[in-house]
Design a protein around this motif. Structure first.
Motif, PDB file in Angstrom:
ATOM      1  N   GLU A 174       4.296   7.460   2.484  1.00 44.15           N
ATOM      2  CA  GLU A 174       4.852   6.195   2.975  1.00 44.15           C
ATOM      3  C   GLU A 174       4.457   5.063   2.043  1.00 44.15           C
ATOM      4  N   VAL A 175       5.298   4.064   2.023  1.00 45.56           N
ATOM      5  CA  VAL A 175       4.928   2.849   1.301  1.00 45.56           C
ATOM      6  C   VAL A 175       5.260   1.665   2.207  1.00 45.56           C
ATOM      7  N   SER A 176       4.373   0.665   2.212  1.00 47.30           N
ATOM      8  CA  SER A 176       4.621  -0.478   3.097  1.00 47.30           C
ATOM      9  C   SER A 176       3.984  -1.734   2.518  1.00 47.30           C
ATOM     10  N   ALA A 177       4.429  -2.861   3.047  1.00 50.28           N
ATOM     11  CA  ALA A 177       3.859  -4.144   2.625  1.00 50.28           C
ATOM     12  C   ALA A 177       3.540  -4.961   3.864  1.00 50.28           C
TER      13      ALA A 177
ATOM     14  N   THR B  48       8.024  -3.377  -3.901  1.00 50.88           N
ATOM     15  CA  THR B  48       8.636  -3.468  -5.226  1.00 50.88           C
ATOM     16  C   THR B  48       8.192  -2.321  -6.133  1.00 50.88           C
ATOM     17  N   ALA B  49       9.060  -1.997  -7.081  1.00 48.37           N
ATOM     18  CA  ALA B  49       8.745  -0.932  -8.044  1.00 48.37           C
ATOM     19  C   ALA B  49       7.496  -1.302  -8.833  1.00 48.37           C
ATOM     20  N   GLY B  50       7.382  -2.594  -9.218  1.00 43.80           N
ATOM     21  CA  GLY B  50       6.234  -3.029 -10.019  1.00 43.80           C
ATOM     22  C   GLY B  50       4.923  -2.898  -9.262  1.00 43.80           C
ATOM     23  N   GLY B  51       4.949  -3.262  -7.978  1.00 45.96           N
ATOM     24  CA  GLY B  51       3.736  -3.169  -7.160  1.00 45.96           C
ATOM     25  C   GLY B  51       3.262  -1.724  -7.062  1.00 45.96           C
ATOM     26  N   LEU B  52       4.195  -0.824  -6.786  1.00 38.86           N
ATOM     27  CA  LEU B  52       3.849   0.600  -6.655  1.00 38.86           C
ATOM     28  C   LEU B  52       3.348   1.166  -7.973  1.00 38.86           C
TER      29      LEU B  52
ATOM     30  N   VAL C  46       0.837  -1.205   0.000  1.00 36.17           N
ATOM     31  CA  VAL C  46       0.000   0.000   0.000  1.00 36.17           C
ATOM     32  C   VAL C  46       0.874   1.258   0.000  1.00 36.17           C
ATOM     33  N   VAL C  47       0.295   2.321  -0.532  1.00 40.96           N
ATOM     34  CA  VAL C  47       0.968   3.627  -0.557  1.00 40.96           C
ATOM     35  C   VAL C  47       0.141   4.581   0.304  1.00 40.96           C
ATOM     36  N   ARG C  48       0.820   5.384   1.111  1.00 38.35           N
ATOM     37  CA  ARG C  48       0.107   6.418   1.875  1.00 38.35           C
ATOM     38  C   ARG C  48       0.445   7.783   1.275  1.00 38.35           C
ATOM     39  N   LEU C  49      -0.610   8.511   0.917  1.00 34.41           N
ATOM     40  CA  LEU C  49      -0.448   9.838   0.323  1.00 34.41           C
ATOM     41  C   LEU C  49      -1.038  10.859   1.295  1.00 34.41           C
ATOM     42  N   ARG C  50      -0.773  12.133   1.013  1.00 36.98           N
ATOM     43  CA  ARG C  50      -1.282  13.192   1.894  1.00 36.98           C
ATOM     44  C   ARG C  50      -1.869  14.327   1.073  1.00 36.98           C
TER      45      ARG C  50
END
Ligand code: FAD
Length: 374
Positions: free
Chosen positions: A303-306, A278-282, A229-233
């Motif tokens: 943030e990015v996390s798995a 991973t770059a592909g996941g993002l 998942v990616v967290r944006l603001r």
């Protein structure tokens, strides 16, 4: 009654709180509480949109949990003075192309056949509901009773509630289930200490099958299913509610929080205990999200996390006594553990305390896999 709970994710924490409130002496064992999937999850409370053919018992469980959420959160927030970011502003599912729209149409018909109201929207109506949606969005489906919560704030509040209820937290790894006379008698820690118990609850997410001492028929058939998942603001209002999109058959969702965070998720990957981002996941997440909401590229990256979802063979949790007397399982919540926390806590606390278990639990007894395991 002495209870030891292995795992302080959302399931172990919610159950520890309820079990201690029910009068038992509870010890919760986790080297790093609330650090598993519960720390990564988006926190959608969406039993209806997650609906899949053949998963009707899971739908009933999800609805039972969603119905409990308001009271559960109110009690938790009042007790601890901590917020959880709980919202009930619905969920809008949208379709990007004609095939995606057909899928949404089928989903609506299926929901209606089960007596669950679903509101179909045109592309224009979808954009009226969520003005940031791309002009090309073909149509939508609104689930007005769905909602979301911030799982990180939820687990922080649950930890505080556990403390107030007298739960003892042991920050160590459980290495084995201690068995005496053919029954679970406690939990052996990685430093050799044994915590004795009348009942043990195994709620260690996808790690639940890893403890030594589990007889073959009692090992929960859970596996890790990776999600990135990616967290944006954002500083300006961007979304009014959770939006879930189908973009050329692939699924993406965005969950807004009142503080400006937007959680964008999630990949689903069968790669064992791998939490690399991973770059592909993002790229896939950002690509699909931009198709639905072009303005997303202006948002700040946070943030990015798995994380690892505890998957089970039928995508549903295992809750109830195991084949080993004294050992109760509370795992396998897969994509829905945050949603299912209140009802799971009721089911598991009742099981541990020998009290009547809610009827909705019947379909989730761990022994449904015993033939498979044998
Ligand atoms: P976890 O949260 O993984 O907790 C397990 C705990 O056990 C951890 O704290 C770990 O440290 C501990 N542990 C492990 N081994 C041991 C040991 N040997 N001894 C002691 N402790 C141990 N669900 C929803 O309802 N809505 C969503 O929107 C949603 N989005 C998600 C998005 C992603 C990307 C992911 C990965 C999951 C998502 N989920 C969602 C699913 C949800 O996060 C899980 O179902 C839920 O967190 C499972 O909770 P748990 O307590 O069983 O496991």
């Amino acid at each position: 009654m002495q209870i030891v709970i292995v795992g302080a994710g959302v399931i172990g924490l919610a159950t520890a709180w309820r079990t201690a409130a029910g009068g038992a002496a509870v010890t919760l064992v986790d080297p790093s509480p609330a650090s598993g999937a519960s720390a990564v999850a988006a926190g959608m409370l969406t039993p209806v949109s997650e609906l899949t053919y053949g998963e009707e018992p899971l739908l009933r469980l999800g609805l039972a949990s969603r119905d409990r959420y308001g009271a559960f959160v109110a009690e938790l927030e009042e007790l601890t003075g901590l917020g959880t970011g709980y919202r009930t502003d619905g969920l809008l599912q949208v379709a990007f192309d004609a095939d995606d729209l057909k899928y949404l149409d089928d989903l609506r018909r299926f929901q209606e056949s089960l007596g669950i109201p679903a509101e179909a929207l045109t592309g224009r109506e979808s954009r009226r509901a969520e003005p940031m949606l791309a002009p090309g969005v073909r149509g939508g489906l609104l689930a007005p009773a769905d909602g979301s919560i911030d799982p990180r704030r939820l687990t922080a509040a649950l930890l505080a509630a556990c403390e107030r209820a007298g739960v003892r937290l042991v920050r160590r790894r459980a290495a084995r289930i201690a068995v005496e006379g053919g029954a679970a008698a406690g939990v052996g820690l990685d430093d050799g200490t044994v915590l004795r118990a009348d009942r043990v609850l195994l709620a260690a997410g996808p790690w639940s099958g890893d403890l030594e001492g589990l007889p073959p028929g009692s090992v929960p058939p859970v596996r890790p299913v990776k999600g990135q998942v990616v967290r944006l603001r954002t500083r300006v209002p961007f979304l009014r509610r959770t939006v879930r999109g189908l973009v050329k058959g692939s699924s993406v969702y965005l969950v807004p929080r009142a503080d400006g965070e937007i959680v964008l998720g999630a990949t689903q990957e069968e790669l064992g205990f791998d939490t690399r981002v991973t770059a592909g996941g993002l790229w896939e997440l950002l690509r699909d999200a931009r198709e639905l909401l072009p303005g997303i590229t202006e948002l700040e990256f946070a943030e990015v996390s798995a994380g690892l979802r505890p998957g089970s063979p039928d995508n549903a949790p295992l809750m109830g006594p195991s084949a080993l007397p004294g050992l109760v399982l509370g795992t396998g919540h897969f994509r829905n553990g945050v949603l299912l926390a209140p009802v799971s806590a009721d089911i598991l606390a009742a099981t541990l305390l020998d009290r009547p278990v809610p009827e909705v639990a019947a379909a989730f007894a761990p022994d449904r896999f015993s033939e498979v395991q044998a």
